[in-house]
Design a protein around this motif. Structure first.
Motif, PDB file in Angstrom:
ATOM      1  N   PRO A  39     -61.429 -95.083  14.220  1.00 12.61           N
ATOM      2  CA  PRO A  39     -62.476 -95.687  14.431  1.00 12.61           C
ATOM      3  C   PRO A  39     -62.913 -96.390  15.890  1.00 12.61           C
ATOM      4  CG  PRO A  39     -60.575 -96.694  13.235  1.00 12.61           C
ATOM      5  CD  PRO A  39     -60.533 -96.086  13.428  1.00 12.61           C
ATOM      6  N   THR A  40     -62.210 -96.287  16.218  1.00 14.65           N
ATOM      7  CA  THR A  40     -62.607 -96.156  18.086  1.00 14.65           C
ATOM      8  C   THR A  40     -62.798 -94.821  19.029  1.00 14.65           C
ATOM      9  OG1 THR A  40     -60.389 -95.662  18.951  1.00 14.65           O
ATOM     10  CG2 THR A  40     -60.727 -97.934  18.870  1.00 14.65           C
ATOM     11  N   ASP A  41     -62.807 -93.830  17.670  1.00 16.35           N
ATOM     12  CA  ASP A  41     -63.099 -92.126  17.833  1.00 16.35           C
ATOM     13  C   ASP A  41     -64.249 -92.182  18.338  1.00 16.35           C
ATOM     14  OD1 ASP A  41     -63.374 -89.293  18.694  1.00 16.35           O
ATOM     15  OD2 ASP A  41     -62.500 -88.583  16.721  1.00 16.35           O
ATOM     16  N   ALA A  42     -65.674 -93.411  18.947  1.00 17.34           N
ATOM     17  CA  ALA A  42     -66.965 -92.903  18.260  1.00 17.34           C
ATOM     18  C   ALA A  42     -67.586 -91.568  18.953  1.00 17.34           C
ATOM     19  CB  ALA A  42     -67.727 -93.980  19.638  1.00 17.34           C
ATOM     20  N   ARG A  43     -66.655 -90.657  19.391  1.00 21.66           N
ATOM     21  CA  ARG A  43     -67.212 -89.770  19.867  1.00 21.66           C
ATOM     22  C   ARG A  43     -67.584 -88.050  18.429  1.00 21.66           C
ATOM     23  NH1 ARG A  43     -71.055 -87.001  23.353  1.00 21.66           N
ATOM     24  NH2 ARG A  43     -69.832 -86.185  25.028  1.00 21.66           N
ATOM     25  N   THR A  44     -66.249 -88.817  18.073  1.00 20.20           N
ATOM     26  CA  THR A  44     -66.612 -87.772  16.665  1.00 20.20           C
ATOM     27  C   THR A  44     -67.640 -87.563  15.944  1.00 20.20           C
ATOM     28  OG1 THR A  44     -64.162 -86.973  16.858  1.00 20.20           O
ATOM     29  CG2 THR A  44     -65.001 -87.024  14.868  1.00 20.20           C
ATOM     30  N   ARG A  45     -67.517 -89.400  15.685  1.00 21.70           N
ATOM     31  CA  ARG A  45     -68.297 -90.534  14.683  1.00 21.70           C
ATOM     32  C   ARG A  45     -69.966 -89.594  14.785  1.00 21.70           C
ATOM     33  NH1 ARG A  45     -67.399 -93.971  10.820  1.00 21.70           N
ATOM     34  NH2 ARG A  45     -69.386 -95.310   9.852  1.00 21.70           N
ATOM     35  N   VAL A  46     -70.705 -90.035  16.457  1.00 19.34           N
ATOM     36  CA  VAL A  46     -71.580 -89.862  16.358  1.00 19.34           C
ATOM     37  C   VAL A  46     -71.763 -88.213  16.490  1.00 19.34           C
ATOM     38  CG1 VAL A  46     -73.235 -90.041  18.621  1.00 19.34           C
ATOM     39  CG2 VAL A  46     -71.794 -92.222  17.976  1.00 19.34           C
ATOM     40  N   ASP A  47     -71.342 -87.284  17.246  1.00 19.03           N
ATOM     41  CA  ASP A  47     -71.675 -86.098  17.398  1.00 19.03           C
ATOM     42  C   ASP A  47     -71.870 -85.375  15.991  1.00 19.03           C
ATOM     43  OD1 ASP A  47     -71.260 -85.450  20.311  1.00 19.03           O
ATOM     44  OD2 ASP A  47     -69.209 -84.876  19.580  1.00 19.03           O
ATOM     45  N   ALA A  48     -71.041 -85.743  14.768  1.00 15.80           N
ATOM     46  CA  ALA A  48     -70.747 -85.274  13.340  1.00 15.80           C
ATOM     47  C   ALA A  48     -72.368 -86.116  12.809  1.00 15.80           C
ATOM     48  CB  ALA A  48     -70.074 -86.152  12.630  1.00 15.80           C
ATOM     49  N   LEU A  49     -72.898 -87.301  13.230  1.00 17.59           N
ATOM     50  CA  LEU A  49     -73.938 -88.195  12.664  1.00 17.59           C
ATOM     51  C   LEU A  49     -75.362 -87.215  12.822  1.00 17.59           C
ATOM     52  CD1 LEU A  49     -72.469 -91.283  12.604  1.00 17.59           C
ATOM     53  CD2 LEU A  49     -73.336 -90.528  10.690  1.00 17.59           C
ATOM     54  N   ASP A  50     -74.674 -86.707  14.730  1.00 19.40           N
ATOM     55  CA  ASP A  50     -76.258 -86.162  15.296  1.00 19.40           C
ATOM     56  C   ASP A  50     -76.288 -84.936  14.435  1.00 19.40           C
ATOM     57  OD1 ASP A  50     -78.220 -86.481  17.664  1.00 19.40           O
ATOM     58  OD2 ASP A  50     -76.899 -85.247  18.257  1.00 19.40           O
ATOM     59  N   TRP A  51     -75.719 -84.678  14.247  1.00 24.34           N
ATOM     60  CA  TRP A  51     -75.680 -82.655  13.593  1.00 24.34           C
ATOM     61  C   TRP A  51     -76.512 -82.989  12.317  1.00 24.34           C
ATOM     62  CZ3 TRP A  51     -70.979 -79.230  12.048  1.00 24.34           C
ATOM     63  CH2 TRP A  51     -71.392 -77.869  12.369  1.00 24.34           C
ATOM     64  N   ASN A  52     -75.422 -83.833  11.891  1.00 28.27           N
ATOM     65  CA  ASN A  52     -76.606 -84.319  10.107  1.00 28.27           C
ATOM     66  C   ASN A  52     -77.892 -84.241  10.427  1.00 28.27           C
ATOM     67  OD1 ASN A  52     -75.685 -84.283   7.343  1.00 28.27           O
ATOM     68  ND2 ASN A  52     -76.501 -86.218   7.248  1.00 28.27           N
ATOM     69  N   ARG A  53     -78.108 -85.389  11.268  1.00 33.87           N
ATOM     70  CA  ARG A  53     -79.522 -86.087  11.372  1.00 33.87           C
ATOM     71  C   ARG A  53     -80.747 -84.741  11.779  1.00 33.87           C
ATOM     72  NH1 ARG A  53     -81.382 -91.252  14.396  1.00 33.87           N
ATOM     73  NH2 ARG A  53     -79.513 -91.804  13.680  1.00 33.87           N
ATOM     74  N   ARG A  54     -80.110 -83.896  12.712  1.00 33.90           N
ATOM     75  CA  ARG A  54     -80.699 -82.605  13.116  1.00 33.90           C
ATOM     76  C   ARG A  54     -81.207 -81.771  13.038  1.00 33.90           C
ATOM     77  NH1 ARG A  54     -78.081 -80.060  17.130  1.00 33.90           N
ATOM     78  NH2 ARG A  54     -76.241 -81.224  17.169  1.00 33.90           N
ATOM     79  N   LEU A  55     -80.152 -81.444  10.964  1.00 31.95           N
ATOM     80  CA  LEU A  55     -80.346 -80.800  10.473  1.00 31.95           C
ATOM     81  C   LEU A  55     -81.448 -80.765   8.827  1.00 31.95           C
ATOM     82  CD1 LEU A  55     -79.396 -78.316   8.017  1.00 31.95           C
ATOM     83  CD2 LEU A  55     -77.791 -79.722   7.821  1.00 31.95           C
ATOM     84  N   TRP A  56     -81.635 -82.310   9.160  1.00 31.41           N
ATOM     85  CA  TRP A  56     -82.450 -82.515   8.629  1.00 31.41           C
ATOM     86  C   TRP A  56     -83.403 -83.362   8.680  1.00 31.41           C
ATOM     87  CZ3 TRP A  56     -82.516 -83.532   2.821  1.00 31.41           C
ATOM     88  CH2 TRP A  56     -81.129 -83.317   3.067  1.00 31.41           C
ATOM     89  N   SER A  57     -84.186 -83.639   9.683  1.00 30.97           N
ATOM     90  CA  SER A  57     -84.518 -83.674  10.841  1.00 30.97           C
ATOM     91  C   SER A  57     -85.716 -82.082  10.359  1.00 30.97           C
ATOM     92  CB  SER A  57     -84.501 -83.885  12.613  1.00 30.97           C
ATOM     93  OG  SER A  57     -86.315 -84.041  12.631  1.00 30.97           O
ATOM     94  N   THR A  58     -84.971 -80.914  10.886  1.00 29.03           N
ATOM     95  CA  THR A  58     -85.258 -79.761  10.921  1.00 29.03           C
ATOM     96  C   THR A  58     -86.086 -79.844   9.563  1.00 29.03           C
ATOM     97  OG1 THR A  58     -83.779 -78.961  12.901  1.00 29.03           O
ATOM     98  CG2 THR A  58     -84.791 -77.315  11.332  1.00 29.03           C
ATOM     99  N   LEU A  59     -84.919 -80.084   8.634  1.00 32.48           N
ATOM    100  CA  LEU A  59     -85.570 -79.326   6.929  1.00 32.48           C
ATOM    101  C   LEU A  59     -87.231 -80.086   6.414  1.00 32.48           C
ATOM    102  CD1 LEU A  59     -82.172 -79.672   5.082  1.00 32.48           C
ATOM    103  CD2 LEU A  59     -83.406 -77.794   5.544  1.00 32.48           C
TER     104      LEU A  59
END
Length: 117
Positions: A39-59
């Motif tokens: 839970p303290t690994d915010a970087r892994t979480r935010v990176d994955a969430l951002d990648w997914n959001r960018r994928l869906w935004s593109t779609l």
């Protein structure tokens, strides 16, 4: 055969549907890793969430283009999902929601792309 040559050959041999499936697989694995991360690994979480959001935004943007060849009802559904993903992602980042529904949606899309649906 060099790795670069292999990647180029694979890219040429891959259909758009297969490329989408592969990309969803990569993003979904990143989300799963983020869900399992400390839970303290915010970087892994935010990176994955951002990648997914960018994928869906593109779609969503692609489906909003009148020149998109998909049927209008399918385009509308993808745009709606894109909006939901954006809102849910923000809630996950604020720790108001869980990441699993994002994973579930991606898996359902992968099933459709893979013809398992």
């Amino acid at each position: 055969m060099s790795l670069r040559a292999y990647q180029q050959a694979t890219a040429r041999a891959e259909s758009p549907r297969e490329a989408e499936y592969r990309l969803f697989g990569q993003v979904t694995r990143a989300l799963m890793s983020a869900a399992d991360a400390d839970p303290t690994d915010a970087r892994t979480r935010v990176d994955a969430l951002d990648w997914n959001r960018r994928l869906w935004s593109t779609l969503g943007s692609d489906c909003a283009d009148p020149k998109n060849g998909l049927p209008a009802p399918l385009r509308a559904s993808i745009i709606s999902l894109s909006i939901w993903v954006d809102k849910h992602t923000s809630a996950v980042i604020r720790r108001e929601e869980e990441i699993e529904p994002l994973i579930d949606v991606n898996r359902m899309i992968m099933q459709g792309l893979g013809g398992e649906g």
